[in-house]
Design a protein around this motif. Structure first.
Motif, PDB file in Angstrom:
ATOM      1  N   VAL A 356      36.911  57.927  38.194  1.00  0.00           N
ATOM      2  CA  VAL A 356      36.491  56.554  37.931  1.00  0.00           C
ATOM      3  C   VAL A 356      35.013  56.528  37.532  1.00  0.00           C
ATOM      4  CG1 VAL A 356      36.155  54.280  38.956  1.00  0.00           C
ATOM      5  CG2 VAL A 356      38.273  55.523  39.346  1.00  0.00           C
ATOM      6  N   ALA A 357      34.214  57.389  38.174  1.00  0.00           N
ATOM      7  CA  ALA A 357      32.796  57.462  37.808  1.00  0.00           C
ATOM      8  C   ALA A 357      32.658  57.882  36.347  1.00  0.00           C
ATOM      9  CB  ALA A 357      32.071  58.446  38.713  1.00  0.00           C
ATOM     10  N   LEU A 358      33.423  58.898  35.935  1.00  0.00           N
ATOM     11  CA  LEU A 358      33.377  59.363  34.547  1.00  0.00           C
ATOM     12  C   LEU A 358      33.803  58.242  33.600  1.00  0.00           C
ATOM     13  CD1 LEU A 358      32.909  61.714  32.628  1.00  0.00           C
ATOM     14  CD2 LEU A 358      35.242  62.461  33.017  1.00  0.00           C
ATOM     15  N   CYS A 359      34.893  57.564  34.007  1.00  0.00           N
ATOM     16  CA  CYS A 359      35.413  56.473  33.196  1.00  0.00           C
ATOM     17  C   CYS A 359      34.361  55.370  33.037  1.00  0.00           C
ATOM     18  CB  CYS A 359      36.678  55.941  33.876  1.00  0.00           C
ATOM     19  SG  CYS A 359      37.439  54.560  33.063  1.00  0.00           S
ATOM     20  N   LEU A 360      33.697  55.013  34.135  1.00  0.00           N
ATOM     21  CA  LEU A 360      32.741  53.904  34.076  1.00  0.00           C
ATOM     22  C   LEU A 360      31.455  54.289  33.347  1.00  0.00           C
ATOM     23  CD1 LEU A 360      33.180  52.222  37.580  1.00  0.00           C
ATOM     24  CD2 LEU A 360      34.165  51.578  35.378  1.00  0.00           C
ATOM     25  N   THR A 361      31.030  55.566  33.469  1.00  0.00           N
ATOM     26  CA  THR A 361      29.829  55.958  32.723  1.00  0.00           C
ATOM     27  C   THR A 361      30.125  55.939  31.226  1.00  0.00           C
ATOM     28  OG1 THR A 361      30.412  58.229  33.278  1.00  0.00           O
ATOM     29  CG2 THR A 361      28.539  57.294  34.406  1.00  0.00           C
ATOM     30  N   LEU A 391      29.919  64.437  31.401  1.00  0.00           N
ATOM     31  CA  LEU A 391      31.126  65.274  31.378  1.00  0.00           C
ATOM     32  C   LEU A 391      30.892  66.500  32.263  1.00  0.00           C
ATOM     33  CD1 LEU A 391      33.963  65.648  30.148  1.00  0.00           C
ATOM     34  CD2 LEU A 391      32.908  67.107  28.434  1.00  0.00           C
ATOM     35  N   HIS A 392      29.684  67.067  32.181  1.00  0.00           N
ATOM     36  CA  HIS A 392      29.376  68.223  33.021  1.00  0.00           C
ATOM     37  C   HIS A 392      29.253  67.816  34.484  1.00  0.00           C
ATOM     38  CE1 HIS A 392      27.447  70.098  29.186  1.00  0.00           C
ATOM     39  NE2 HIS A 392      28.761  70.235  29.219  1.00  0.00           N
ATOM     40  N   THR A 393      28.529  66.695  34.744  1.00  0.00           N
ATOM     41  CA  THR A 393      28.270  66.285  36.128  1.00  0.00           C
ATOM     42  C   THR A 393      29.557  65.916  36.868  1.00  0.00           C
ATOM     43  OG1 THR A 393      26.309  65.289  35.183  1.00  0.00           O
ATOM     44  CG2 THR A 393      26.714  64.865  37.497  1.00  0.00           C
ATOM     45  N   PHE A 394      30.431  65.199  36.203  1.00  0.00           N
ATOM     46  CA  PHE A 394      31.660  64.766  36.876  1.00  0.00           C
ATOM     47  C   PHE A 394      32.859  65.644  36.528  1.00  0.00           C
ATOM     48  CE2 PHE A 394      29.542  60.419  36.498  1.00  0.00           C
ATOM     49  CZ  PHE A 394      29.020  60.489  37.777  1.00  0.00           C
ATOM     50  N   GLY A 395      32.891  66.153  35.315  1.00  0.00           N
ATOM     51  CA  GLY A 395      34.061  66.903  34.859  1.00  0.00           C
ATOM     52  C   GLY A 395      34.189  68.262  35.518  1.00  0.00           C
ATOM     53  N   LEU A 396      33.068  68.988  35.673  1.00  0.00           N
ATOM     54  CA  LEU A 396      33.164  70.324  36.259  1.00  0.00           C
ATOM     55  C   LEU A 396      33.617  70.277  37.716  1.00  0.00           C
ATOM     56  CD1 LEU A 396      30.148  72.104  34.518  1.00  0.00           C
ATOM     57  CD2 LEU A 396      32.576  72.544  34.184  1.00  0.00           C
ATOM     58  N   PRO A 397      33.036  69.396  38.574  1.00  0.00           N
ATOM     59  CA  PRO A 397      33.588  69.283  39.932  1.00  0.00           C
ATOM     60  C   PRO A 397      35.064  68.886  39.943  1.00  0.00           C
ATOM     61  CG  PRO A 397      31.496  68.141  39.784  1.00  0.00           C
ATOM     62  CD  PRO A 397      31.842  68.563  38.392  1.00  0.00           C
ATOM     63  N   LEU A 398      35.440  68.036  38.993  1.00  0.00           N
ATOM     64  CA  LEU A 398      36.851  67.625  38.898  1.00  0.00           C
ATOM     65  C   LEU A 398      37.741  68.831  38.646  1.00  0.00           C
ATOM     66  CD1 LEU A 398      37.215  64.430  36.705  1.00  0.00           C
ATOM     67  CD2 LEU A 398      38.329  64.882  38.874  1.00  0.00           C
ATOM     68  N   LEU A 399      37.278  69.693  37.742  1.00  0.00           N
ATOM     69  CA  LEU A 399      38.036  70.894  37.413  1.00  0.00           C
ATOM     70  C   LEU A 399      38.238  71.742  38.668  1.00  0.00           C
ATOM     71  CD1 LEU A 399      39.214  72.519  35.029  1.00  0.00           C
ATOM     72  CD2 LEU A 399      36.989  73.579  34.747  1.00  0.00           C
ATOM     73  N   LEU A 400      37.154  71.922  39.427  1.00  0.00           N
ATOM     74  CA  LEU A 400      37.236  72.737  40.638  1.00  0.00           C
ATOM     75  C   LEU A 400      38.170  72.086  41.661  1.00  0.00           C
ATOM     76  CD1 LEU A 400      36.145  75.260  42.014  1.00  0.00           C
ATOM     77  CD2 LEU A 400      34.297  73.883  42.961  1.00  0.00           C
ATOM     78  N   LEU A 401      38.061  70.771  41.806  1.00  0.00           N
ATOM     79  CA  LEU A 401      38.907  70.044  42.763  1.00  0.00           C
ATOM     80  C   LEU A 401      40.390  70.230  42.458  1.00  0.00           C
ATOM     81  CD1 LEU A 401      37.453  66.498  43.472  1.00  0.00           C
ATOM     82  CD2 LEU A 401      38.010  68.280  45.114  1.00  0.00           C
ATOM     83  N   MET A 402      40.686  70.383  41.160  1.00  0.00           N
ATOM     84  CA  MET A 402      42.078  70.541  40.754  1.00  0.00           C
ATOM     85  C   MET A 402      42.657  71.821  41.361  1.00  0.00           C
ATOM     86  SD  MET A 402      43.191  69.900  36.885  1.00  0.00           S
ATOM     87  CE  MET A 402      42.948  71.548  36.313  1.00  0.00           C
ATOM     88  N   GLY A 403      41.794  72.815  41.586  1.00  0.00           N
ATOM     89  CA  GLY A 403      42.255  74.032  42.239  1.00  0.00           C
ATOM     90  C   GLY A 403      42.251  73.888  43.754  1.00  0.00           C
TER      91      GLY A 403
END
Lengths: 663, 124
Positions: A356-361, A391-403
């Motif tokens: 949601v943070a990524l979406c809102l930014t 994308l880096h700030t929110f996307g990379l943690p998201l990627l890790l969370l997926m694992g």
């Protein structure tokens, strides 16, 4: 003909308006027969809209230039397939496609769930409300059936839209955008009827998943179209119109995860309502953005009067949703509380916040020019660095969370158990990270992180499949393949989800490879001269001219060698379209099977006189083909997760509606 | 918990906007005067178009898309020229005003294609 189309649209407007008014009154006063009649009106709106659509399609196929719409978007020399695709090439046709898909979806969703009476009684007027807006626009504001004396020939179609991808990309996006109306309508139906248990989620799970899949595929098709057709070597440019499709997709991704917590643990009820309303609102906003010209975009639409109508409608829907959720807050109390910050629920929550943070930014970036104009009196816009940063700030943690997520237990996970499950993926990630660093991939930190995290997630997914298969083998005594197939077949939602995760990992690897590690070079070449790019040698041989059906084509011949041996011959060039008075870049791409990357060539400037310099732009994009491959796996995983499951349905039917079948 | 996370996200956001200075201004040719530093200029191309984008630079004038301002800004541009670029077309380009000429950054020229969704002739 045009009169028939106009009549069909008026009829559709009448039917959906009736579904809205009579449906609301019937649901409010609990009039069963009136509710049924409203429901039937909504069902009948689909054939009425279909009739209007068929009229437009026939006019397009016959190039009936007395239809203004046909004259503006086709020409006699335009091939039939593209003439038919002009249906969604312009504003009025796009609105008609919206209404066609909406009434189709609404009819199907209402009919399949007709036994869930209380929910459907309120879902009908909500669907009717949305359909009424679009039918009103089509019947009274922006009609595709306006006629005028026919010009000698039509204006034709923008050359870059004359591409097979454009046959599929817009309808896919619309199937996605519009599909979000169904879960929204049932969610609001649940609130209005005070039936705020999980039933609306169960009913609409597949609808949401289908809309989300269409939206994802629509975007990938658009990205691939931009890549092969626009001729700048990229596939996503953070353009407002591209963001318009990405934002609802991100919101729905969050929603698909958070509803699982509500189903399992009875939490996040308000949050889910907010997410489904946000996703629907963003889908309207996306349609508004692409139609109003309010934000500067490469796609640039001339300012059109429907913008104001759209804005008004979005405002109405936002106020309606917020007010309704607020009024029903007492009914949306959580059954349980979050027990630990290290649990499956918690990782889902983190994933939701990041999405949601990524979406809102992104939303902030899109509306920034409008806001800064209003506040400072100066239009300011943000660009790629802004979006890349987030994308880096929110996307990379998201990627890790997926694992991480799938490995963490529900409710409360012990650190010891976590250590045990994390050891294999963590080692895989570390080894990958160190190896890539040694190979010189440290040139891009986000790229290196993306690869390391991807290794972690990939290992975690493989581990999940291996563990599940082993368990089945031990319990049922099946062979490896059978155990694996049964594992997926019996837990379609879970393992379909993991397959989608695998697709996202591939996507991340492809994006990181092709953006963080790409090589770009441009050089002026005369016949016989060559240039070197990332191990390839490209030699320019000369130009050839040919006459195509509706264009004049110039193509260069470029021989490609690597290590002295011939690899391929590429033909970048330009097309000149006399009717449309435009040129288009025709790129030429070599797909390298060794690294799944592309050698991408662009004829940046063709010499005006023979023997002049030819400007060749070359991009080497490693791993870019993983992005398109990921699309296929994404669809596969989604379909598995969506596939009807008799066992699951019986269980749910027993849980939510004794004595009836939940579709 | 939720509130904390949202606050954290907002903090990241504020830090970023503080660091990045909040976007690049978008200017029309008539309001360019006095703007120092990097801006995006949005306008319609006025001919004649001379020079070479791969050599010393493509040269043309830019005027306001709307209104009747007489302002014309000379542009000098190098890099890839989009297919749709021609006189009359609306473009966006990034650069800085230097000695009366707007010197564009290479490869920042973007053309807009007004006919894609709603044709200019549409009176709906």
């Amino acid at each position: 003909m045009a009169a028939l189309g106009r009549a069909a649209l008026l009829l559709a407007f009448g039917l959906v308006a009736y579904a809205l008014v009579a449906g609301s009154y019937a649901a409010w006063k609990r009039r069963r027969r009136l509710a049924l009649s409203a429901q039937n009106a909504l069902l009948a709106a689909f054939p009425a809209t279909l009739l209007a659509s068929v009229v437009l399609w026939i006019a397009l196929a016959r190039r009936d230039l007395t239809f203004q719409y046909v004259a503006q978007h086709t020409s006699h020399s335009l091939p039939l397939g593209y003439a038919l695709s002009a249906f969604w090439g312009g504003q009025e046709g796009s609105l008609l496609l919206w209404l066609l898909i909406l009434t189709g979806y609404a009819a199907l969703a209402v009919w399949l769930n007709r036994r869930s009476r209380e929910l459907v009684a309120w879902a009908v007027p909500v669907l009717g409300l949305v359909a009424t807006f679009f039918a009103f626009m089509l019947a009274f504001v922006s009609s595709p059936f306006v006629t005028a004396p026919a010009p000698a020939d039509g204006a034709g179609m923008v050359p870059s839209l004359q591409n097979p991808y454009m046959l599929a990309h817009p309808p896919m996006l619309y199937l996605g955008y519009v599909g979000l109306t169904v879960p929204y309508a049932f969610a609001m139906g649940a609130l209005l009827s005070r039936r705020t248990d999980e039933r609306w989620i169960v009913i609409t799970r597949r609808w949401t998943l289908a809309a989300w899949t269409f939206l994802g595929i629509g975007q990938l098709l658009g990205a691939h179209w931009a890549y092969v057709e626009i001729g700048w070597g990229g596939y996503y440019a953070w353009d407002p119109v591209e963001n318009a499709a990405l934002m609802p997709w991100l919101a729905v991704t969050a929603f698909l995860h958070s509803v699982m917590i509500q189903e399992k643990r009875g939490m996040l009820k308000v949050w889910n309502m907010v997410l489904v309303a946000l996703a629907f609102g963003l889908s309207l906003f996306g349609t508004f953005l692409t139609r109003s010209g309010v934000v500067n975009s490469v796609h640039s639409f001339s300012k059109s009067p429907i913008g104001g109508w759209f804005l008004g409608f979005i405002a109405v829907m936002v106020v309606f949703s917020v007010a309704l959720i607020y009024l029903r807050l007492p009914l949306l109390k959580a059954k349980t509380k979050l027990e630990s910050l290290v649990s499956r629920e918690a990782t889902f929550l983190y994933n939701n916040l990041l999405l949601v943070a990524l979406c809102l930014t992104i939303l902030w970036g899109v509306v920034y020019p409008i806001l800064s104009q209003a506040v400072r009196g100066e239009t300011r816009s943000v660009s790629k660095p802004y979006y890349d940063f987030f994308l880096h700030t929110f996307g990379l943690p998201l990627l890790l969370l997926m694992g991480l997520g799938p490995l963490v237990a529900w409710r409360r996970a012990s650190l010891r158990a976590l250590g045990k499950t994390f050891i294999v993926p963590a080692v895989a990630a570390l080894v990958t990270g160190v190896a890539l660093l040694a190979l010189g991939f440290g040139s891009s930190v986000p790229g290196l992180l993306a690869y390391t995290f991807s290794a972690f997630v990939a290992a975690a997914i493989v581990l999940e499949f291996v563990r599940g298969t082993q368990a089945r083998r031990a319990v049922a005594g099946e062979g490896w393949w059978r155990a694996f197939a049964m594992l997926v077949a019996r837990n379609r939602r879970r393992y379909g989800g993991y397959i989608v995760h695998a697709a996202i990992v591939m996507l991340a690897i492809g994006i990181a490879g092709s953006s963080a590690y790409q090589t770009v070079r441009e050089q002026a070449l005369r016949p016989g001269q060559s240039m070197e790019v990332a191990g390839y040698t490209l030699t320019y041989r000369g130009l050839t001219q040919t006459q195509e059906a509706n264009a004049q084509a110039v193509r260069a011949t470029v021989d490609v060698t690597r290590g002295g041996s011939h690899v391929t011959t590429l033909h970048p060039g330009k097309n000149d379209y006399p009717v449309e008075q435009q040129t288009s870049n025709e790129v030429s791409i070599y797909h390298d099977p060794r690294n799944l990357g592309d050698l991408f060539t662009i004829a940046d400037q063709v010499p005006s006189k023979p023997g002049g310099p030819f400007y060749l732009k070359v991009l080497v994009k490693p791993l870019v083909n993983l992005i398109w491959l990921a699309g296929f796996i994404f669809v596969g995983g989604s379909v598995i997760a969506m596939w009807p499951d008799a066992v699951e349905q019986r269980r749910l039917a027993a849980q939510y509606e004794p004595g009836a079948i939940v579709a | 918990m939720v509130a904390l996370s949202v606050a954290a996200a907002l903090a990241v956001f504020l830090v970023y906007t503080a660091v990045a200075g909040g976007g690049t201004p978008q200017i029309s040719p008539s309001t360019l005067a006095g703007h120092k530093g990097d801006v995006l200029i949005v306008g319609a191309v006025v001919g004649p178009v001379t020079g070479d984008a791969h050599g010393k630079g493509l040269r043309f004038l830019l005027k306001d898309v709307q209104g009747h301002s007489a302002a014309r800004v000379p542009i000098s541009y190098t890099g890839s020229v989009p297919d749709l670029f021609k006189v009359g077309r609306h473009i966006v380009v990034e650069g800085t005003l230097r000695n009366g000429t707007f010197v564009a950054k290479p490869d920042t020229l973007v053309t807009k294609c007004p006919s894609k969704y709603a044709p200019a002739t549409s009176k709906t």
